[in-house]
Write an enzyme that holds these catalytic residues in place. Structure first.
Site, PDB file in Angstrom:
ATOM      1  N   ASN A 141     -11.478  -6.111  -0.350  1.00 33.70           N
ATOM      2  CA  ASN A 141     -10.032  -6.359  -0.272  1.00 33.70           C
ATOM      3  C   ASN A 141      -9.832  -7.477   0.734  1.00 33.70           C
ATOM      4  O   ASN A 141      -9.948  -7.264   1.937  1.00 33.70           O
ATOM      5  CB  ASN A 141      -9.303  -5.089   0.175  1.00 33.70           C
ATOM      6  N   LYS A 171      -7.180  -8.887   1.499  1.00 35.50           N
ATOM      7  CA  LYS A 171      -5.838  -8.852   2.107  1.00 35.50           C
ATOM      8  C   LYS A 171      -5.230 -10.267   2.061  1.00 35.50           C
ATOM      9  O   LYS A 171      -5.491 -11.007   1.121  1.00 35.50           O
ATOM     10  CB  LYS A 171      -5.898  -8.300   3.529  1.00 35.50           C
ATOM     11  N   HIS A 201      -2.008   0.724  -1.544  1.00 36.90           N
ATOM     12  CA  HIS A 201      -2.745   0.514  -0.289  1.00 36.90           C
ATOM     13  C   HIS A 201      -1.838   0.954   0.867  1.00 36.90           C
ATOM     14  O   HIS A 201      -0.613   0.768   0.815  1.00 36.90           O
ATOM     15  CB  HIS A 201      -3.141  -0.958  -0.152  1.00 36.90           C
ATOM     16  N   GLU A 259      -1.166  -0.314   3.577  1.00 36.03           N
ATOM     17  CA  GLU A 259      -0.314  -1.370   4.143  1.00 36.03           C
ATOM     18  C   GLU A 259       0.935  -1.572   3.286  1.00 36.03           C
ATOM     19  O   GLU A 259       1.998  -1.932   3.793  1.00 36.03           O
ATOM     20  CB  GLU A 259      -1.127  -2.666   4.292  1.00 36.03           C
ATOM     21  N   GLU A 311      -8.818   6.278   1.825  1.00 33.91           N
ATOM     22  CA  GLU A 311      -8.792   5.401   2.993  1.00 33.91           C
ATOM     23  C   GLU A 311      -7.963   6.048   4.102  1.00 33.91           C
ATOM     24  O   GLU A 311      -6.732   5.920   4.108  1.00 33.91           O
ATOM     25  CB  GLU A 311      -8.163   4.049   2.634  1.00 33.91           C
TER      26      GLU A 311
HETATM   27  C1  PEP Z   1      -8.833  -1.975   3.437  1.00 36.44           C
HETATM   28  O1  PEP Z   1      -8.030  -2.830   3.741  1.00 36.44           O
HETATM   29  O2  PEP Z   1      -8.751  -1.410   2.336  1.00 36.44           O
HETATM   30  C2  PEP Z   1      -9.898  -1.638   4.388  1.00 36.44           C
HETATM   31  C3  PEP Z   1     -10.675  -0.629   4.131  1.00 36.44           C
HETATM   32  O3  PEP Z   1      -9.982  -2.432   5.498  1.00 36.44           O
HETATM   33  P1  PEP Z   1     -11.152  -2.402   6.604  1.00 36.44           P
HETATM   34  O4  PEP Z   1     -12.477  -2.323   5.865  1.00 36.44           O
HETATM   35  O5  PEP Z   1     -11.010  -3.679   7.337  1.00 36.44           O
HETATM   36  O6  PEP Z   1     -10.931  -1.195   7.446  1.00 36.44           O
END
Ligand code: PEP
Length: 247
Positions: free
Chosen positions: A9, A11, A94, A96, A165
């Site tokens: 991802n 982002k 997600h 975020e 997550e």
């Molecule tokens: C994500 O944004 O889905 C994620 C898992 O980020 P990170 O690996 O940076 O924690």
């Protein structure tokens, strides 16, 4: 046994120049990967990365999709549009987006439905905040989030990918222990089993500060079918180490 899936991802990171360098390094290193590999890129780069990954082991993913099919929804991208760029996966829900854009469980479920209808596999993200974990509410929260998607998508549910997550682990350097993650994955698997005879087909990914050092242990858990990787997916050597740890 199904292959594990490692999805990056990006982002809101990247540029035409850095994307080309990143994908070239990944394509060169991922040629012998045992697992499935994908990169979920910012929408403006879908056309560029579609060309960059063509003929490689890497599949293309998007980071969001509209709940609407088409029309007067300025700034939104429909699933049909994403599909025109050979988008194979799309993140939905997600944390975020749930946190900064107020996405609800019902909205996430509709987005998953739109993706499925266009032939795109939604990667449905679920996870608890630190306050929810501390209050002993982890299972309740992730089950509620997944239940909405099951309710809306019925028998198609075996076609989704789920990403567990924990919000407190995303971008923080804190990772759920392999045992903690496995415990939640087993709960999600049981929930899928109650909804479909094909629950074993569903990839349940772990995401949250997965990196080159912790990937192997996480990926060795029986119900962890891959990883959703944020920060480390922007560093070719780290992402390739995670890919190498997957089966
Ligand atoms: C994500 O944004 O889905 C994620 C898992 O980020 P990170 O690996 O940076 O924690």
């Amino acid at each position: 046994m199904k292959k594990q899936l490692i999805a990056g991802n990006w982002k809101m990171n990247g540029s035409l120049q850095s994307n080309a360098a990143l994908v070239a390094a990944l394509a060169a290193g991922a040629g012998s990967a045992q697992c499935l590999v994908a990169v979920c890129v910012p929408a403006p780069y879908l056309a560029q990365v579609q060309l960059l990954v063509a003929g490689t082991r890497i599949d293309l993913g998007a980071q969001d999709v509209s709940q609407h099919e088409s029309g007067a929804f300025t700034g939104e991208m429909s699933a049909g549009m994403l599909r025109e760029f050979a988008t194979r996966y799309c993140l939905v829900g997600h944390s975020e987006r749930r946190q900064y854009h107020g996405e609800t469980d019902a909205l996430v479920a509709t987005k998953a439905q739109r993706a499925l209808a266009a032939g795109i596999t939604p990667i449905v993200c679920v996870g608890e905040t630190l306050a929810e974990r501390d209050a002993g509410r982890t299972e309740e929260v992730v089950k509620r989030q997944l239940a909405a998607v099951i309710h809306t998508n019925g028998h198609c549910i075996s076609e989704i990918v789920v990403a567990y997550e924990p919000v407190w682990a995303i971008g923080t350097g804190k990772t759920a222990s392999p045992e903690e993650a496995q415990q939640v994955h087993a709960v999600l698997r049981a929930q899928l089993q109650a909804a479909t005879a094909h629950a074993d087909r569903v990839h349940i990914l772990y995401g949250g500060s997965m990196n080159a050092a912790n990937a192997a242990q996480l990926l060795s858990q029986p119900d962890i079918d891959g990883g959703l990787v944020g920060g480390a997916s922007l560093k070719p050597a780290d992402f390739l180490s995670i890919i190498a740890a997957a089966r």
